[in-house]
Design an enzyme around this catalytic site. Structure first.
Site, PDB file in Angstrom:
ATOM      1  N   ARG A  48       0.859  -1.181   0.000  1.00 22.02           N
ATOM      2  CA  ARG A  48       0.000   0.000   0.000  1.00 22.02           C
ATOM      3  C   ARG A  48       0.893   1.228   0.000  1.00 22.02           C
ATOM      4  O   ARG A  48       1.840   1.305   0.773  1.00 22.02           O
ATOM      5  CB  ARG A  48      -0.905   0.031   1.226  1.00 22.02           C
ATOM      6  N   GLU A  56     -12.172   4.786  -3.629  1.00 21.11           N
ATOM      7  CA  GLU A  56     -12.432   3.379  -3.334  1.00 21.11           C
ATOM      8  C   GLU A  56     -13.135   2.668  -4.487  1.00 21.11           C
ATOM      9  O   GLU A  56     -14.109   3.178  -5.054  1.00 21.11           O
ATOM     10  CB  GLU A  56     -13.304   3.258  -2.082  1.00 21.11           C
ATOM     11  N   ARG A  97      -0.279  -6.225   4.954  1.00 23.63           N
ATOM     12  CA  ARG A  97       0.277  -5.431   3.874  1.00 23.63           C
ATOM     13  C   ARG A  97       1.490  -4.643   4.351  1.00 23.63           C
ATOM     14  O   ARG A  97       1.658  -4.399   5.538  1.00 23.63           O
ATOM     15  CB  ARG A  97      -0.764  -4.450   3.321  1.00 23.63           C
TER      16      ARG A  97
END
Length: 215
Positions: A48, A56, A97
């Protein structure tokens, strides 16, 4: 970390195959990318980008935000299938992540000759009008003082009416969208300590294979 981008699901995240050591690039290429499964599961790292929040994408039957597809497609056009450099800033323990500052290397000379890491992708995404600056004060930035610089870039993009700002600045932020659609707001940082998942263990195994040059 240096590696190849194998997928771009949205405007602020990507899938990354770590390719450590020499031999992955011409003219000294003697290593080749492994054949990945369609999902890439077990062989790639979810990354990320720090400092930014892209519109989104739709989930669970919910319509995505305006410009979410355009934001994703712009990022894809920049990095998909390319070798990039990622500076690791934080690991999200709960979601597995990595939060990174990614750079698209210069086209001709390697960074270690010039000292130039290349294009700062979060900055470029804001400059092109395809991402918001991350809303929360707890967001991960390369340095706390950098937040104001990113906000200044966003204001310049709004003034120039580029990307998602072409029709004005009254846009719903990703955080507002998640609250409206009652989606879980994914924290950008977490201090949770977790054991390596099967996916991460598989990635570590692949990394060891890469280090020893196994095709």
């Amino acid at each position: 970390m240096n590696g190849t981008v194998t997928g771009v699901p949205d405007g602020d995240g990507f899938l990354f195959l770590h390719t450590p050591g020499p031999g992955w690039q011409w003219p000294l290429k003697f290593r080749w990318m492994p054949k990945l499964k369609p999902s890439g599961a077990g062989e790639v790292i979810r990354m990320r980008m720090a400092a930014i929040d892209a519109p989104e994408m739709g989930k669970g039957g919910e319509e995505g935000q305006p410009f979410s597809i355009e934001s994703r497609d712009w990022l894809r056009s920049q990095i998909l299938g390319k070798t990039i450099h990622c500076q690791l800033l934080k690991r999200e323990g709960q979601y597995g992540r990595m939060i990174v500052l990614p750079f698209l290397p210069p086209r001709f000379l390697p960074w270690w000759l010039t000292g130039n890491r290349g294009t700062n992708l979060p900055e470029e995404s804001i400059r092109r009008g395809w991402a918001f600056v991350y809303e929360s004060e707890s967001g991960v930035f390369p340095h706390p003082q950098k937040r104001e610089g990113y906000l200044a870039l966003m204001r310049e993009a709004q003034k120039a009416k580029v990307g998602m700002w072409k029709n004005g600045t009254s846009l719903e932020t990703p955080g507002q969208y998640k609250k409206r659609t009652k989606q879980a707001v994914t924290p950008e940082i977490s201090d949770d300590v977790v054991e390596a998942s099967e996916e991460e263990k598989s990635w570590i195994q692949l990394k060891l294979k890469n280090i020893f040059g196994r095709r």
